[in-house]
Write an enzyme that holds these catalytic residues in place. Structure first.
Site, PDB file in Angstrom:
ATOM      1  N   SER A   1      -9.886  -0.763   7.092  1.00  0.00           N
ATOM      2  CA  SER A   1      -9.389  -0.426   5.530  1.00  0.00           C
ATOM      3  C   SER A   1      -8.592  -1.736   5.003  1.00  0.00           C
ATOM      4  O   SER A   1      -8.107  -1.669   3.975  1.00  0.00           O
ATOM      5  CB  SER A   1      -8.480   0.661   5.382  1.00  0.00           C
ATOM      6  OG  SER A   1      -9.311   1.889   5.337  1.00  0.00           O
TER       7      SER A   1
ATOM      8  N   SER B   1      -9.522   1.830   2.690  1.00  0.00           N
ATOM      9  CA  SER B   1      -8.831   2.591   2.036  1.00  0.00           C
ATOM     10  C   SER B   1      -7.809   1.818   1.245  1.00  0.00           C
ATOM     11  O   SER B   1      -6.933   2.357   0.353  1.00  0.00           O
ATOM     12  CB  SER B   1      -7.949   3.745   2.904  1.00  0.00           C
ATOM     13  OG  SER B   1      -7.077   3.176   3.906  1.00  0.00           O
TER      14      SER B   1
ATOM     15  N   LYS C   1       0.803  -1.131   0.023  1.00  0.00           N
ATOM     16  CA  LYS C   1      -0.135  -0.056   0.042  1.00  0.00           C
ATOM     17  C   LYS C   1       0.897   1.301   0.006  1.00  0.00           C
ATOM     18  O   LYS C   1       1.852   1.358   0.839  1.00  0.00           O
ATOM     19  CB  LYS C   1      -0.846  -0.106   1.253  1.00  0.00           C
ATOM     20  CG  LYS C   1      -1.848   1.201   1.421  1.00  0.00           C
ATOM     21  CD  LYS C   1      -2.713   0.831   2.816  1.00  0.00           C
ATOM     22  CE  LYS C   1      -3.914   2.076   2.817  1.00  0.00           C
ATOM     23  NZ  LYS C   1      -4.776   1.708   3.750  1.00  0.00           N
TER      24      LYS C   1
HETATM   25  N1  GLN Z   1     -13.183   4.345   6.311  1.00  0.00           N
HETATM   26  C1  GLN Z   1     -12.546   4.626   7.713  1.00  0.00           C
HETATM   27  C2  GLN Z   1     -12.364   6.212   7.619  1.00  0.00           C
HETATM   28  O1  GLN Z   1     -12.392   6.653   6.558  1.00  0.00           O
HETATM   29  C3  GLN Z   1     -11.343   3.933   7.887  1.00  0.00           C
HETATM   30  C4  GLN Z   1     -10.340   3.931   6.742  1.00  0.00           C
HETATM   31  C5  GLN Z   1      -9.140   3.166   7.466  1.00  0.00           C
HETATM   32  O2  GLN Z   1      -8.978   2.163   7.780  1.00  0.00           O
HETATM   33  N2  GLN Z   1      -8.021   3.562   6.994  1.00  0.00           N
HETATM   34  O3  GLN Z   1     -11.554   6.583   8.510  1.00  0.00           O
END
Ligand code: GLN
Length: 483
Positions: free
Chosen positions: A175, A151, A76
């Site tokens: 995410s 994400s 990532k």
């Molecule tokens: N959807 C959540 C957020 O927008 C989690 C994102 C994540 O785990 N990086 O904060």
């Protein structure tokens, strides 16, 4: 070759059926052919990949035989990679080449992995659909009009489309687990402190945790083995020995107590997903598990608490991007304040700016007690709910997401609608617990995930349950058409 799992690749390499260079070349060609449809990579690292593959083949020729030696993966794009662009999905870091490798990157490289590239992601990991990336959305291989989740959407899309067997992700509020669910993968968020955060660009430091995305629990065990462990460079890393995760896969599920929280089945959950969750519960019962209804009474407060704590930490973490030290700097600033304002205004996208404003507000004098402190108290209540649940059960099971993947853009005008997709995943981050999502069926041709949560440091138990489930079901073997 592209259908092989990490475990199959390790056997093939050990049996000299193919070399890492051959495998790497095949996958790089497949990425060049198919990724234009998916947009799952931000950067490709062909030269690095081929030199790592060559080195891995040489190590094997000298008698070495690790499970990750010569295995192609991707990171990532928020894991720092020395000399390679590390963008975090943002214009702010579009020109940033990290000066060092993240601990996760260094550990996996030492284990002999081959890095094919850096994967697409929501900007600064803020999102659930990979729609906030500066590099455009990644697409879900199960339906190219849909999001792959976020994400870590690029990692998920690439692995689901068989561009590579496994990739790293990070999970602040879901995410890893949520994109795994939306693309038919297995993904694991470890216990907070299990995997080093050093060199992982911070979103919300008390919630962030790196982990594996792969097609099977067996492969998650292999990749996690290479990622986990104490790191003196990360002050929240925990000095606990790392168990042999692959050795934990084959335990019997006889007598395993699985708790199913009644709050999980309230309004908001797609009834077709509820049905698939019940089916997966029956499957585990057949394998000897005992099912108990439990309660997590404070779950309803998790989204509001998370969406105060995460933006608060983000507003502090992202203050370092000021146009002076890292990344983007605006043209011709007139004075220092203009430099800050325009560099941040032009370098950050809408969702990131929204989070910074919410977070700075929640932390400001006069509001701190009402928002941040209150959210921290809720966080403790949520943790306490889990602690009492784990006095009664060994595993907690439920849906990973309330809905399958949505159409790209469908939630763009309503950020709160996207936040609600995190309802089942964020509690594990607030409590620091490990969680895993695994494939459990399909709704309208789109994958559905079942989530398992376990007590601290019981990643092995999660992988054991998921592996036994996968030996008795075939959802995880389904491949998207065209890939
Ligand atoms: N959807 C959540 C957020 O927008 C989690 C994102 C994540 O785990 N990086 O904060």
């Amino acid at each position: 070759m592209h259908h092989m799992t990490l475990a199959e690749i390790a056997r093939g390499l050990a049996d000299k059926k193919f070399s890492s260079v051959e495998l790497t070349t095949t996958l790089l060609a497949r990425i060049a052919q198919l990724d234009p449809q998916l947009n799952s990579f931000i950067s490709l690292t062909q030269d690095l990949a081929l030199s790592q593959a060559k080195a891995a083949d040489a190590r094997r020729a000298n008698g070495e035989n690790g499970a990750l030696l010569g295995a192609p993966i991707a990171h990532k794009d928020l894991f720092c990679t020395q000399g390679i662009r590390t963008s975090c999905g943002s214009k702010m870091l579009d020109n940033f080449k990290a000066p060092y490798d993240a601990t996760v990157v260094a550990k996996l490289a030492a284990a002999g992995t081959v890095t094919l590239g850096k994967t697409n992601m929501d900007e600064f990991a803020m999102g659930s659909g990979n729609e906030s990336s500066f590099y455009g959305p990644a697409k879900n291989p199960w339906n190219l009009e849909c999001v792959p989740g976020g994400s870590s959407g690029g990692s998920a899309a690439a692995v689901a489309a068989r561009l590579l067997p496994a990739a790293t992700g990070t999970d602040t509020g879901g995410s890893i687990r949520q994109p795994a669910a939306l693309t038919n993968l297995t993904g694991l968020k470890p216990t907070y402190g299990r995997v080093s955060r050093w060199g992982m660009i911070a979103y919300a430091s008390s919630l962030d945790q790196g982990g594996p995305l792969a097609r099977t629990a067996e492969d998650c065990a292999i990749l996690l083995q290479g990622m986990a462990g104490f790191d003196p460079n990360d002050s929240t890393s925990i000095d606990e020995p790392v168990p042999d995760y692959s050795a934990s896969l084959n335990g019997s599920l006889q007598g395993l107590r699985i708790g199913v929280p009644k709050e999980y089945f309230s309004a908001g959950l797609d009834p077709r997903i509820a049905e698939l969750i019940h089916t997966s519960v029956k499957e585990l019962e057949k394998l000897g598990a005992v099912i108990k209804e439990i309660s997590l009474p404070n779950m309803q407060h998790a989204i509001p608490a998370y969406y105060v704590i995460a933006p608060a930490e983000a507003s502090s973490n992202l203050s370092r991007f000021d146009g002076v030290r890292f990344g983007y700097r605006c043209e011709n600033p007139t004075k220092l304040e203009d430099l800050y304002k325009r560099s941040r205004g032009e370098g950050f996208g809408t969702e990131v700016q929204r989070r910074i404003m919410v977070g700075a507000y929640a932390l400001s004098a006069g509001y701190y007690d009402a928002y941040y402190l209150k959210a921290q108290k809720i966080r403790r209540l949520i943790k306490n709910d889990f602690m009492s649940a784990f006095n009664e059960v060994d595993i907690i099971l439920g849906p990973t997401t309330p809905n399958p993947a949505w159409k790209i853009g469908a939630k763009s005008s309503d950020p709160v609608a996207a936040y609600l997709e995190d309802v089942y995943t964020i509690t594990a981050n607030l409590a620091g617990l490990p969680g895993l999502s695994m494939p459990a069926g399909f709704v309208d041709g789109l994958p559905v995930g079942v989530q398992l949560l376990a007590p601290y440091f019981q990643e092995g138990r999660l992988l054991n349950v998921a592996h036994q489930y996968q030996l008795n079901t075939d959802w995880h073997t389904r491949t998207p058409t065209g890939f």
